[in-house]
Design an enzyme around this catalytic site. Structure first.
Site, PDB file in Angstrom:
ATOM      1  N   HIS A 279      34.137  89.955  23.439  1.00  9.15           N
ATOM      2  CA  HIS A 279      35.225  89.881  23.126  1.00  9.15           C
ATOM      3  C   HIS A 279      35.984  89.085  22.770  1.00  9.15           C
ATOM      4  O   HIS A 279      36.548  88.674  21.962  1.00  9.15           O
ATOM      5  CB  HIS A 279      36.035  91.359  23.761  1.00  9.15           C
ATOM      6  CG  HIS A 279      37.129  92.424  22.605  1.00  9.15           C
ATOM      7  ND1 HIS A 279      38.427  91.811  22.360  1.00  9.15           N
ATOM      8  CD2 HIS A 279      36.714  92.952  21.767  1.00  9.15           C
ATOM      9  CE1 HIS A 279      39.121  92.308  21.730  1.00  9.15           C
ATOM     10  NE2 HIS A 279      37.722  93.550  21.075  1.00  9.15           N
TER      11      HIS A 279
ATOM     12  N   GLU B 169      39.244  92.033  11.859  1.00 13.51           N
ATOM     13  CA  GLU B 169      38.772  91.027  11.377  1.00 13.51           C
ATOM     14  C   GLU B 169      38.908  89.813  10.073  1.00 13.51           C
ATOM     15  O   GLU B 169      38.097  89.790   9.330  1.00 13.51           O
ATOM     16  CB  GLU B 169      36.883  90.763  11.711  1.00 13.51           C
ATOM     17  CG  GLU B 169      36.436  92.055  11.790  1.00 13.51           C
ATOM     18  CD  GLU B 169      37.136  92.978  10.188  1.00 13.51           C
ATOM     19  OE1 GLU B 169      37.577  93.775  10.647  1.00 13.51           O
ATOM     20  OE2 GLU B 169      35.851  93.357   9.556  1.00 13.51           O
TER      21      GLU B 169
HETATM   22  N1  LIG Z   1      37.577  90.530  20.097  1.00 18.51           N
HETATM   23  C1  LIG Z   1      37.605  90.883  18.497  1.00 18.51           C
HETATM   24  N2  LIG Z   1      37.367  91.909  18.162  1.00 18.51           N
HETATM   25  C2  LIG Z   1      38.740  92.617  16.969  1.00 18.51           C
HETATM   26  C3  LIG Z   1      38.949  92.757  16.892  1.00 18.51           C
HETATM   27  N3  LIG Z   1      40.016  93.653  16.320  1.00 18.51           N
HETATM   28  C4  LIG Z   1      39.335  94.244  15.234  1.00 18.51           C
HETATM   29  N4  LIG Z   1      37.836  93.689  15.932  1.00 18.51           N
HETATM   30  C5  LIG Z   1      36.481  93.987  16.219  1.00 18.51           C
HETATM   31  O1  LIG Z   1      36.220  93.854  14.856  1.00 18.51           O
HETATM   32  C6  LIG Z   1      34.978  94.504  14.276  1.00 18.51           C
HETATM   33  C7  LIG Z   1      34.852  95.019  12.947  1.00 18.51           C
HETATM   34  O2  LIG Z   1      33.386  95.858  13.206  1.00 18.51           O
HETATM   35  P1  LIG Z   1      33.280  96.503  11.224  1.00 18.51           P
HETATM   36  O3  LIG Z   1      34.595  96.755  10.345  1.00 18.51           O
HETATM   37  O4  LIG Z   1      32.281  96.857  11.754  1.00 18.51           O
HETATM   38  O5  LIG Z   1      32.958  95.579  10.450  1.00 18.51           O
HETATM   39  P2  LIG Z   1      31.869  94.349  10.736  1.00 18.51           P
HETATM   40  O6  LIG Z   1      30.752  94.572  11.527  1.00 18.51           O
HETATM   41  O7  LIG Z   1      32.356  93.502  10.903  1.00 18.51           O
HETATM   42  O8  LIG Z   1      30.511  93.975   9.429  1.00 18.51           O
HETATM   43  P3  LIG Z   1      31.302  94.376   7.492  1.00 18.51           P
HETATM   44  O9  LIG Z   1      32.906  93.758   7.716  1.00 18.51           O
HETATM   45  O10 LIG Z   1      30.676  95.474   7.311  1.00 18.51           O
HETATM   46  O11 LIG Z   1      30.468  92.564   7.905  1.00 18.51           O
HETATM   47  C8  LIG Z   1      34.727  95.822  15.750  1.00 18.51           C
HETATM   48  O12 LIG Z   1      33.618  96.208  16.303  1.00 18.51           O
HETATM   49  C9  LIG Z   1      36.644  95.508  16.493  1.00 18.51           C
HETATM   50  O13 LIG Z   1      36.259  95.827  17.287  1.00 18.51           O
HETATM   51  C10 LIG Z   1      40.189  91.493  17.859  1.00 18.51           C
HETATM   52  O14 LIG Z   1      41.475  91.525  17.837  1.00 18.51           O
HETATM   53  N5  LIG Z   1      39.371  90.893  18.274  1.00 18.51           N
END
Ligand SMILES: Nc1nc2c(ncn2[C@@H]2O[C@H](COP(=O)(O)OP(=O)(O)OP(=O)(O)O)[C@@H](O)[C@H]2O)c(=O)[nH]1
Length: 332
Positions: free
Chosen positions: A206, A235
């Site tokens: 993370h 993201e």
């Molecule tokens: N390190 C970190 N991870 C985050 C943060 N906010 C969200 N995430 C992670 O971002 C990921 C988003 O995953 P998904 O929405 O499945 O999308 P993806 O894996 O990017 O896949 P696609 O968008 O379909 O390409 C999740 O695992 C969240 O835990 C953050 O502030 N920091």
């Protein structure tokens, strides 16, 4: 609001008390009128409907009332004491800039008014001036600190703590500004999402994921105005482009996409590759922010569906093929 309420009660008490004294009945009537004005502003302030000019008028009325009182009253009545409350009231009502001006004007005016009434000039005038200046200085420092704290709080509320970009809350504010100011200029929205970001977290942790997000935000900042870059989800980022042609917007989107792809992000000694998909759309009249985001999200969804690491848009259809062609991986 509290200030108006307090002055209303004070004005009313003084006005009613003074009304019984025939020699100051006219002045007492003015105090009662001022108290009523305070009550009126109090009600407006409660509904958050008071305007700046009303606050100015209110402050100048108070200044006039105090000056008139000091002019009419004998020095022994010690009406002068009211003057010491003025810097605090003016700074609270008008803020630092206007408060400073009216406080200075009042100090000079009072000195001119009391000068002919003084039996011995120096001690009274010196004591008045220094105590007034002291209260003025305290009011000034207090108001400066309050303004800085308010500014810092405002910034904190609108900033994303991880990347330092603007957050979702500030998006609405910027959207309102942009659509009001640039009524006839094109407003383009780029919605960017890091591809397979879950895998970045899963594979590198993370903290590394956070570092990638920060680096991507830094990279985007180089190509956009700070005011127009937002992190609106985990993201997900978005960018407003003002007055950009279709070609300019799409070229920028491609540049961002290609630069993220080309970059090797480093976190805790680990080398991480990432890509982004981008949906691009144009603001149309009567659109709300949610409509604009939905439209960009549709394009982003298309970009994800068609393999990620690409730009999709609904601008001018003819340009789409060209942009699609550019989505092939860049040779580094
Ligand atoms: N390190 C970190 N991870 C985050 C943060 N906010 C969200 N995430 C992670 O971002 C990921 C988003 O995953 P998904 O929405 O499945 O999308 P993806 O894996 O990017 O896949 P696609 O968008 O379909 O390409 C999740 O695992 C969240 O835990 C953050 O502030 N920091």
């Amino acid at each position: 609001m509290g200030m108006c309420g307090t002055l209303m009660i004070l004005g009313l008490c003084l006005g009613i008390f003074n009304f019984g004294r025939p020699e100051v009945r006219l002045y007492a009537s003015l105090q009662i009128v001022y108290a009523l004005f305070s009550g009126y502003l109090f009600i407006l302030a409660m509904k958050n409907r008071h305007t700046l000019w009303q606050t100015h008028l209110y402050s100048y009325s108070l200044a006039f009332l105090v000056l008139l009182g000091i002019y009419l009253a004998k020095l022994e009545s010690f009406l002068l004491a009211w003057a010491f409350t003025l810097p605090i009231i003016f700074y609270l009502l008008l803020g630092r800039k206007a408060g400073k001006l009216i406080t200075l004007t009042m100090m000079l005016s009072i000195m001119v008014i009391i000068y002919p009434k003084l039996p011995s000039f120096r001690p009274v005038m010196t004591n008045f001036a220094f105590s007034y200046l002291l209260i003025w200085a305290i009011s000034h420092i207090y108001e400066s600190n309050r303004e800085s704290a308010e500014l810092a709080l405002h910034k904190l509320a609108l900033t994303d703590p991880l990347t330092g970009t603007n957050n979702r809350l500030s998006l609405q504010e910027r959207f309102n500004q942009s659509t009001q100011v640039s009524e006839h200029k094109p407003l383009t929205l780029l919605l960017l999402d890091v591809d397979h970001f879950k895998q970045v977290n899963d594979n590198f942790g993370h903290v590394a994921g956070d570092d990638v997000l920060k680096s991507i935000a830094n990279l985007l900042t180089k190509y956009t105005d700070d005011l127009d870059l937002f992190r609106i989800g985990g993201e997900e980022f978005c960018i407003f482009l003002h007055n950009s042609s279709t070609q300019e917007s799409l070229t920028l989107a491609q540049t961002l996409r290609a630069n993220v792809e080309r970059e090797t992000f480093v976190s805790q000694g680990l080398k991480i590759q990432a890509t982004i998909s981008i949906g691009v759309t144009l603001f149309k009249e009567d659109m709300q922010l949610c409509d604009l985001l939905r439209s960009a999200d549709e394009q982003l969804y298309r970009a994800k569906l068609s393999g990620r690491n690409r730009v999709m848009h609904n601008l001018v259809p003819a340009i789409e093929e060209e942009v699609m062609a550019q989505t092939a991986p860049l040779v580094t």
